[in-house]
Write an enzyme that holds these catalytic residues in place. Structure first.
Site, PDB file in Angstrom:
ATOM      1  N   TYR A 168      13.845   0.633   2.603  1.00  0.00           N
ATOM      2  CA  TYR A 168      13.645   0.153   4.071  1.00  0.00           C
ATOM      3  C   TYR A 168      14.784   0.834   4.742  1.00  0.00           C
ATOM      4  CZ  TYR A 168      10.193  -2.739   2.179  1.00  0.00           C
ATOM      5  OH  TYR A 168       9.194  -3.239   1.671  1.00  0.00           O
TER       6      TYR A 168
ATOM      7  N   ASN B 187       1.172  -2.104   8.657  1.00  0.00           N
ATOM      8  CA  ASN B 187       0.549  -0.719   8.635  1.00  0.00           C
ATOM      9  C   ASN B 187      -0.854  -1.043   8.604  1.00  0.00           C
ATOM     10  OD1 ASN B 187      -0.295   1.882   7.948  1.00  0.00           O
ATOM     11  ND2 ASN B 187       0.784   1.534   5.858  1.00  0.00           N
TER      12      ASN B 187
ATOM     13  N   CYS C 241       2.796   2.948   2.921  1.00  0.00           N
ATOM     14  CA  CYS C 241       3.995   2.210   2.895  1.00  0.00           C
ATOM     15  C   CYS C 241       4.386   1.435   1.517  1.00  0.00           C
ATOM     16  CB  CYS C 241       3.474   0.974   3.881  1.00  0.00           C
ATOM     17  SG  CYS C 241       1.942   0.260   3.519  1.00  0.00           S
ATOM     18  N   HIS C 242       3.442   1.727   0.478  1.00  0.00           N
ATOM     19  CA  HIS C 242       3.566   1.291  -0.853  1.00  0.00           C
ATOM     20  C   HIS C 242       4.945   1.999  -1.683  1.00  0.00           C
ATOM     21  CE1 HIS C 242       0.781   4.646  -1.035  1.00  0.00           C
ATOM     22  NE2 HIS C 242       1.292   4.972  -2.271  1.00  0.00           N
TER      23      HIS C 242
ATOM     24  N   GLU D 128       0.764   7.470  -8.979  1.00  0.00           N
ATOM     25  CA  GLU D 128       1.632   8.703  -8.279  1.00  0.00           C
ATOM     26  C   GLU D 128       2.609   9.463  -8.903  1.00  0.00           C
ATOM     27  OE1 GLU D 128       2.994   7.701  -4.361  1.00  0.00           O
ATOM     28  OE2 GLU D 128       0.985   7.385  -3.533  1.00  0.00           O
TER      29      GLU D 128
END
Length: 158
Positions: free
Chosen positions: A94, A117, A125-126, A152
């Protein structure tokens, strides 16, 4: 006009909404509510969004090529634009996002913007984690955040 399409994914059923020009929402569907919201129409844009999301979940896509129009404050939009710049397979804290948007003391506000979001996955946002590397705060639940980050891990090979 608001159009909605639902599709099943590896993380559950998601809803995709568009306004005729851009994707406005992507969210996990609450089974109790799915019959009560919007026109269920598969438009050309929604078909493209479903195709790209399916490719993402199959490990064949690491970024999206869709027009987006998330509703939010200017600050939130600035945060969401920064999130889109986080490469697939990478994470940021963050605080790092706060620095990117030019307000290094705004880590908490970045967290709140993440929470609001409206276009999950596509605005990733993950990919935002705690300063110590821990998985914190995801509207879809930390188990979903973990699944998306795990999915990912192989982005670098695409």
């Amino acid at each position: 006009m608001r159009n909605i399409f639902y599709c099943d994914t590896k993380i559950g059923k998601i809803g995709i909404e568009e306004n005729g020009e851009a994707i406005t929402k992507v969210y996990l569907v609450n089974k109790d509510l799915q019959d009560d919201i919007g026109e269920k129409t598969e438009t050309i844009l929604l078909k493209k969004a479903v195709k790209e999301l399916n490719e993402y979940f199959e490990g064949k896509r690491s970024s999206f090529d869709l027009p987006l129009e998330p509703g939010g404050t200017e600050f939130q939009k600035k945060v969401w634009e920064a999130l889109i710049e986080i490469p697939c397979g990478e994470t940021r804290s963050y605080g790092e996002i706060a620095k990117v948007i030019g307000n290094e003391k705004a880590a908490r506000a970045v967290g709140m913007a993440n929470n609001k979001n409206p276009i999950m996955i596509i605005i990733p946002c993950h990919r935002v984690i705690g300063a110590n590397g821990s998985l914190v705060g995801y509207a879809g639940g930390l188990n979903i955040k973990e699944k998306l980050l795990e999915l990912e891990k192989n982005c670098m090979n695409r």
